[in-house]
Design a protein around this motif. Structure first.
Motif, short mmCIF file in Angstrom:
data_model
loop_
_atom_site.label_atom_id
_atom_site.label_comp_id
_atom_site.label_asym_id
_atom_site.label_seq_id
_atom_site.Cartn_x
_atom_site.Cartn_y
_atom_site.Cartn_z
N PRO A 199 15.19 -5.21 -5.61
CA PRO A 199 14.01 -4.55 -4.85
C PRO A 199 12.98 -3.97 -5.77
O PRO A 199 13.29 -3.55 -6.92
CB PRO A 199 14.66 -3.53 -3.85
N ARG A 200 11.77 -3.98 -5.26
CA ARG A 200 10.62 -3.24 -5.93
C ARG A 200 10.94 -2.03 -6.33
O ARG A 200 11.53 -0.87 -5.41
CB ARG A 200 9.39 -3.49 -5.26
N GLY A 201 10.61 -1.44 -7.62
CA GLY A 201 10.83 0.03 -7.72
C GLY A 201 9.62 0.85 -7.67
O GLY A 201 9.65 2.12 -7.59
N VAL A 202 8.52 0.22 -7.19
CA VAL A 202 7.19 1.05 -6.73
C VAL A 202 6.74 0.29 -5.50
O VAL A 202 6.21 -1.01 -5.63
CB VAL A 202 6.28 0.95 -7.84
N LEU A 203 6.33 1.02 -4.40
CA LEU A 203 5.81 0.61 -3.16
C LEU A 203 4.86 1.75 -2.67
O LEU A 203 5.45 3.07 -2.75
CB LEU A 203 6.76 0.27 -2.20
N PRO A 204 4.03 1.64 -2.31
CA PRO A 204 3.22 0.26 -2.45
C PRO A 204 2.77 -0.09 -3.76
O PRO A 204 2.56 0.39 -4.48
CB PRO A 204 1.75 0.65 -1.53
N VAL A 205 2.78 -1.24 -4.07
CA VAL A 205 2.29 -2.18 -5.32
C VAL A 205 0.79 -1.61 -5.67
O VAL A 205 0.01 -1.85 -4.86
CB VAL A 205 2.44 -3.63 -5.27
N LYS A 206 0.89 -0.90 -6.85
CA LYS A 206 -0.65 -0.47 -7.38
C LYS A 206 -1.09 -1.40 -8.26
O LYS A 206 -2.31 -1.25 -8.88
CB LYS A 206 -0.07 1.04 -7.65
#
Length: 372
Positions: free
Chosen positions: A126-133
């Motif tokens: 899974p993504r480690g940063v949300l929302p994607v910046k």
């Protein structure tokens, strides 16, 4: 398929389940205290005129690691013709992520002990940063990629078999436990055809030796260059997770047009692979809740665009009905997938929402009745 046999064939409807709706140690390291993916859903807002955001669940936020949540989901599924859940299973060389939704929630509930389920190996963390910046970064952060080898793949299969394949309610196809690989192309790209064949062969032999009946391995969304080799490698069928948006197409895409164009692609996969193809249909697509805003104009990449517009239960019913009719052309065990049950932050879900109520599920129930 004769007309008589066609009428007698029951289509099995499977819905993918995303397990991202609970707090876990991995996300507590990288996100603010108390953060959950519901924050993305509830903080979403329109990005262009007529943009339908936010899309909010009728029942409000929930924790999918709680058995009560699974009980509610299974009750809705049973009442509306969903036959089984396919749980995303995040694993990277022994590391599990987001596993509580399956282990504590679904399997910790009384209903989950008997409702059919299968696994999709989510071979991407899974993504480690949300929302994607970072709009200029790599589309897939290298640390999210899941590398494997024949020994590791066998370890994965043993782990899954001893905990899940062994359960009476684990879904079998043609007598073997069903497992799909989310990013089949990456799996084949980093192993190569011969190592992949060795990995699958060793896993299938171990499963047969242990009395599990082998393995039904499904390839999800394989790149065209791999299609001719899938059968020799050891795959048993082909399908998709989400086949709806045209990733390099316009920023806004009409739902019905995209659904019809996708259905035209279905016959290509059995011709290219020599394997059965099981269609996958989605109620919609809009991942903008996962994207930070960068001023005026959408970015030409996930998760900023594209956005599929004009989705509604009536149009979804048409797309799903076409998929059911296609699935029934199979010689045996017609199967179709819905992506997904609860991907709220990407705009494809069946659960009741504040706009259409139970409309998405009612569309499934109608198609299920027509496909009996």
């Amino acid at each position: 398929v004769t007309a008589e046999r066609y009428r007698a064939m029951k289509v099995t409807i499977a819905a993918y389940l995303y397990p991202g709706w609970h707090q876990c140690p991995e996300r507590e390291k990288g996100f603010p205290s108390g953060w959950s993916e519901w924050d993305l859903v509830y903080n979403a807002h329109p990005r262009f005129q007529g943009h339908r955001q936010p899309n909010l669940p009728m029942q409000g936020r929930y924790d999918d690691s709680r058995p009560a949540t699974a009980e509610s989901q299974i009750r809705l599924a049973r009442a509306h013709g969903v036959d089984l859940f396919v749980h995303a299973f995040f694993w990277s060389r022994g590391k599990r992520v987001l596993g509580a939704a399956l282990d504590r929630g679904f399997l910790g509930s009384a209903a989950g002990e008997c409702f059919p389920f299968a696994l999709m190996w989510a071979n991407r963390m899974p993504r480690g940063v949300l929302p994607v910046k970072n709009a200029g970064g790599p589309l897939i952060d290298p640390i999210r990629l899941v590398h494997t080898d024949p020994e590791d793949f066998l370890t994965l299969i043993r782990y899954i078999a001893e905990r899940y394949f062994c359960r009476d309610n684990y879904f079998h196809l043609n007598g073997a436990p069903y497992l799909s690989i989310f990013d089949t192309s990456f799996f084949l790209r980093q192993l190569g055809a011969e190592l992949a064949r060795q990995a699958v062969s060793a896993a299938r032999k171990w499963l047969r030796d242990q009395g599990y009946g082998g393995l039904h391995l499904a390839a999800i969304d394989p790149a065209e260059r791999f299609c001719a080799d899938l059968k020799q490698i050891g795959f048993d069928s082909v399908t998709h997770y989400l086949l709806l948006p045209e990733w390099k197409g316009p920023e806004q895409q009409d739902y019905l047009q995209r659904a019809r164009r996708c259905s035209q692609k279905w016959p290509l996969f059995p011709r290219r692979t020599g394997l059965p193809y099981f269609p996958s249909v989605s109620p919609g697509w809009d991942a903008t809740p996962r994207a930070a805003v960068f001023g005026k104009g959408a970015k030409r990449r996930y998760p900023w665009s594209p956005v599929v517009t004009g989705s509604c239960p009536e149009r979804f019913h048409l797309a799903l009905g076409e998929a059911a009719a296609y699935a029934r052309q199979a010689e045996r065990d017609p199967l179709l997938f819905i992506a997904s049950w609860n991907e709220w932050s990407e705009g494809h879900y069946l659960e009741p929402d504040q706009r259409f109520g139970h409309g998405w599920l009612q569309a499934v129930r109608q198609v299920a009745r027509e496909a009996e």
